[in-house]
Design an enzyme around this catalytic site. Structure first.
Site, PDB file in Angstrom:
ATOM      1  N   ASP A  22      91.343   5.913  29.129  1.00 35.91           N
ATOM      2  CA  ASP A  22      90.713   4.781  28.448  1.00 35.91           C
ATOM      3  C   ASP A  22      91.792   3.854  27.896  1.00 35.91           C
ATOM      4  O   ASP A  22      92.327   4.084  26.820  1.00 35.91           O
ATOM      5  CB  ASP A  22      89.813   5.331  27.330  1.00 35.91           C
ATOM      6  CG  ASP A  22      89.155   4.223  26.520  1.00 35.91           C
ATOM      7  OD1 ASP A  22      89.220   3.041  26.944  1.00 35.91           O
ATOM      8  OD2 ASP A  22      88.574   4.546  25.465  1.00 35.91           O
ATOM      9  N   ASN A  24      91.619   0.551  27.000  1.00 34.27           N
ATOM     10  CA  ASN A  24      91.294  -0.443  25.968  1.00 34.27           C
ATOM     11  C   ASN A  24      90.520   0.154  24.800  1.00 34.27           C
ATOM     12  O   ASN A  24      90.002  -0.565  23.953  1.00 34.27           O
ATOM     13  CB  ASN A  24      90.549  -1.642  26.577  1.00 34.27           C
ATOM     14  CG  ASN A  24      89.203  -1.237  27.155  1.00 34.27           C
ATOM     15  OD1 ASN A  24      88.847  -0.058  27.108  1.00 34.27           O
ATOM     16  ND2 ASN A  24      88.467  -2.182  27.672  1.00 34.27           N
ATOM     17  N   ASP A  26      87.624   1.814  24.310  1.00 30.07           N
ATOM     18  CA  ASP A  26      86.190   1.680  24.039  1.00 30.07           C
ATOM     19  C   ASP A  26      85.410   2.948  24.400  1.00 30.07           C
ATOM     20  O   ASP A  26      84.181   2.945  24.439  1.00 30.07           O
ATOM     21  CB  ASP A  26      85.611   0.468  24.795  1.00 30.07           C
ATOM     22  CG  ASP A  26      85.721   0.619  26.307  1.00 30.07           C
ATOM     23  OD1 ASP A  26      86.317   1.624  26.765  1.00 30.07           O
ATOM     24  OD2 ASP A  26      85.221  -0.257  27.031  1.00 30.07           O
ATOM     25  N   ASP A  30      89.120   3.361  32.369  1.00 27.15           N
ATOM     26  CA  ASP A  30      89.190   2.038  32.997  1.00 27.15           C
ATOM     27  C   ASP A  30      90.485   1.866  33.779  1.00 27.15           C
ATOM     28  O   ASP A  30      91.339   2.761  33.790  1.00 27.15           O
ATOM     29  CB  ASP A  30      89.080   0.946  31.928  1.00 27.15           C
ATOM     30  CG  ASP A  30      90.004   1.218  30.754  1.00 27.15           C
ATOM     31  OD1 ASP A  30      91.201   1.467  30.988  1.00 27.15           O
ATOM     32  OD2 ASP A  30      89.529   1.225  29.591  1.00 27.15           O
ATOM     33  N   ASP A 200      80.933   7.955  51.444  1.00 28.42           N
ATOM     34  CA  ASP A 200      79.985   8.760  50.681  1.00 28.42           C
ATOM     35  C   ASP A 200      78.761   9.150  51.510  1.00 28.42           C
ATOM     36  O   ASP A 200      78.215   8.323  52.248  1.00 28.42           O
ATOM     37  CB  ASP A 200      79.521   7.926  49.473  1.00 28.42           C
ATOM     38  CG  ASP A 200      78.586   8.679  48.561  1.00 28.42           C
ATOM     39  OD1 ASP A 200      79.035   9.639  47.926  1.00 28.42           O
ATOM     40  OD2 ASP A 200      77.391   8.307  48.502  1.00 28.42           O
ATOM     41  N   GLU A 278      82.638  12.272  53.480  1.00 30.40           N
ATOM     42  CA  GLU A 278      82.073  13.309  52.613  1.00 30.40           C
ATOM     43  C   GLU A 278      81.041  14.105  53.410  1.00 30.40           C
ATOM     44  O   GLU A 278      79.844  13.896  53.305  1.00 30.40           O
ATOM     45  CB  GLU A 278      81.413  12.697  51.377  1.00 30.40           C
ATOM     46  CG  GLU A 278      81.056  13.762  50.356  1.00 30.40           C
ATOM     47  CD  GLU A 278      79.720  13.531  49.673  1.00 30.40           C
ATOM     48  OE1 GLU A 278      79.003  12.589  50.006  1.00 30.40           O
ATOM     49  OE2 GLU A 278      79.386  14.349  48.814  1.00 30.40           O
TER      50      GLU A 278
END
Ligand code: TEU
Ligand code: CA
Length: 567
Positions: A22, A24, A26, A30, A200, A278
């Protein structure tokens, strides 16, 4: 070695963006965080990153419901941040592949919003719409995430098809414009410099257009009630057959190989990009060089335990099944599966078994995929509060057990926590600090952090401890990188009858390497008939005298990982 491409030599590391770092503050992982951790990854010694979806998404399936194929989720950063991340990775010699969800979009993707509008909207047929039958859905197909595979939409009085959640409507891949639109997105990222894609849920891309009812004897609910085992975690043949019957017309349908040949040609217009599917289905390798570059050896991780007999059987079957020129691909964990540390531990020798699991990945023939957090021994975290669940599939199991099977809430919670996928998606534990150092003390992370960060399961503590799992990962990754036979060598199992240790050779023209992985608590003195004068130690998990050894009397300690070059 000379003939191998980068992705054959690489060790991949899967980043689950929401939970990795993380940057930033929050409470949500990210791209800023990923950028900061690039040095950590370089030091760890991985060669490539598989990034789980980073696109804008309403998060009904944690990003596997994409609302914009060429964007970046607001909370992860911007396209510019992504560019800096990609550049930073490339500067460190790390490649980046993205997650590409072909089967479905989010129900909030503008394509689907348009498709919903009216029966004659030009985008109507981008998805799969049908009239109902006898006041119900068009047929008896089910969603793999529970309930019917059809959702009624009152706006136009028709049903749309979804293999996964109702918030993940299936694209209609028989429509040429769908192909065009998604191919444009593929080009967008390739032009930007990404090194390939993990594709996927590819088995589900086409379904039988005649929509025949499935002929299974049981519903998924009944199967689950009988066994409490989900489809992909069972080795029971009869049960698997039932599951296969249920989904018979919804998966692995004609059209798929043609589609992959097209995607492969597109990719091949660019230098050196890779496609990994996958799926465990080796037919997606095509002729070995005209469809996907790799498909995962999932059967290995679905065995009950990692015993030498199971590993040998798996390797025998898998390597025999691959077409010529096809390159294997191994993994033991990802964001859908239990944590390796929990899954292959025995509750007593977990630390040793985690090291053996890694050693197996790094010494088997093929490209290994590791999952973030594995390197510090992160474990499954079973939530005790159902309101913390974010995986809707886990939540569905809770309701299934409580409301349909009538189990006490506490029991239902336990089953759901075990079956659901939140347990392996909790925030990365960077330090022994509030929230495991993932986010600032005052900010609650998006998923609860496993409290075992306070018991040494964190990066900061392990960095300073030479005996830590993290430092073990670093050492073994270096050994793999420096040992050509471990990357390029042919595989030859030895001592086929052993129930306790797995011994094998990896051989290139230049190098012969012996690997012994002792999965049990007993020491052995092993004799190998190898036409070799001696063995030079390359790596051991245990302290060994550094002199050359005699291949006819190799001492192996309990749980030892032993790698040596033959002279
Ligand atoms: O998973 C595809 C898939 O086959 C799932 O059924 C998977 O086996 C299940 O999650 C097992 O726990 C992919 C993604 O990896 C998964 O995270 C997504 O939820 C799914 O596709 C839909 O996009
Ligand atoms: Ca953040």
């Amino acid at each position: 070695m000379k003939n191998l491409t980068w992705w054959q030599k690489a060790v991949f590391y899967q980043i689950y963006p929401r939970s990795f770092a993380d940057g930033n503050g929050d409470g949500i992982g990210d791209l800023y965080g990923m950028l900061e951790k690039l040095d950590y990854l370089a030091e760890l010694g991985i060669d490539a990153i598989w990034l789980s979806p980073h696109y804008p998404s309403p998060l009904f399936d944690c990003g596997y419901d994409i609302a914009d194929y060429t964007g970046v989720a607001l909370e992860y950063g911007t396209l510019d941040t992504f560019g800096r991340f990609l550049e930073g990775a490339h500067e460190r010699g790390i490649r980046v592949i993205l997650d590409l969800v072909l089967n479905h979009t989010s129900h909030l993707h503008p394509w689907f919003l348009a498709s919903r509008m009216s029966r004659d909207h030009p985008r109507r047929d981008w998805y799969i719409w049908r009239d109902g039958r006898d006041g119900g859905p068009p047929n008896n197909w089910v969603s793999t995430f529970g309930g019917p595979a059809w959702e009624y939409d009152a706006l136009t009085g028709q049903y749309y098809y979804h293999f996964f959640l109702k918030e993940q409507p299936d694209l209609n891949w028989r429509h040429p414009e769908v192909k065009e639109a998604v191919f444009a997105a593929i080009r967008f990222w390739l032009d930007l410099g990404v090194d390939g894609f993990r594709l996927d849920a590819i088995d589900t891309i086409f379904e039988d257009p005649e929509l025949p009812d499935h002929q299974a004897d049981y519903s998924p609910e009944e199967l689950l009630r009988q066994t409490e085992t989900v489809r992909w975690e069972t080795t029971n043949k009869a049960l698997l057959e039932q599951w296969e019957k249920i989904f018979h017309y919804q998966v692995r349908q004609p059209g798929i190989h043609e589609l992959f040949k097209e995607i492969r040609s597109l990719i091949d217009e660019y230098d050196d990009r890779v496609l990994v599917g996958e799926t465990d289905d080796v037919s997606y390798y095509g002729e070995g060089d005209d469809e996907l570059h790799m498909a995962f050896n999932f059967p290995l991780m679905r065995g009950e335990r990692l015993t030498p007999a199971w590993i040998r059987q798996n390797q025998r079957e898998r390597l025999a099944a691959l077409p010529e020129r096809a390159w294997p691909c191994n993994t033991l964990g990802n964001h859908d599966a239990p944590r390796v540390y929990s899954r292959f531990g025995d509750g007593v020798h977990d630390a040793a078994l985690a090291r053996l699991s890694l050693a197996l990945m790094l010494t088997l023939r093929g490209t290994p995929f590791l999952y973030n957090g594995e390197e510090i021994g992160m474990t499954d975290y079973l939530f005790e509060d159902v309101t913390r669940f974010r995986d809707l599939w886990g939540l569905w199991h809770y309701h299934l057990h409580r409301d349909l099977f009538g189990k006490p809430a506490a029991k239902a919670l336990r089953s759901a926590a075990e079956t659901g996928r939140d347990k392996c998606r909790t925030p990365f534990q960077w330090a022994n600090a509030p929230h495991g150092g993932f986010s600032p003390p005052a900010i609650e992370p998006w998923l609860p952090v496993n409290p075992n960060y306070a018991e040494g399961v964190n990066v900061a503590d392990q960095e300073t401890d030479p005996g830590s799992l993290l430092n073990f990962y670093r050492r073994l990754l270096r050994v793999r990188r420096e040992t050509p036979a471990l990357i390029a060598g042919e595989y030859q199992p030895l001592h086929l009858e052993s129930e306790e240790y797995f011994a094998f050779l990896r051989t290139t023209e230049e190098q012969r390497v012996l690997v012994v992985l002792n999965f049990f608590e007993r020491a052995h003195t092993l004799s190998f008939d190898l036409e070799a004068a001696g063995l030079g130690l390359l790596f051991s998990s245990h302290l060994r005298p550094p002199h050359e050894e005699d291949p006819s009397a190799v001492e192996i300690a309990p749980f030892e990982i032993y790698i040596a070059a033959l002279w």
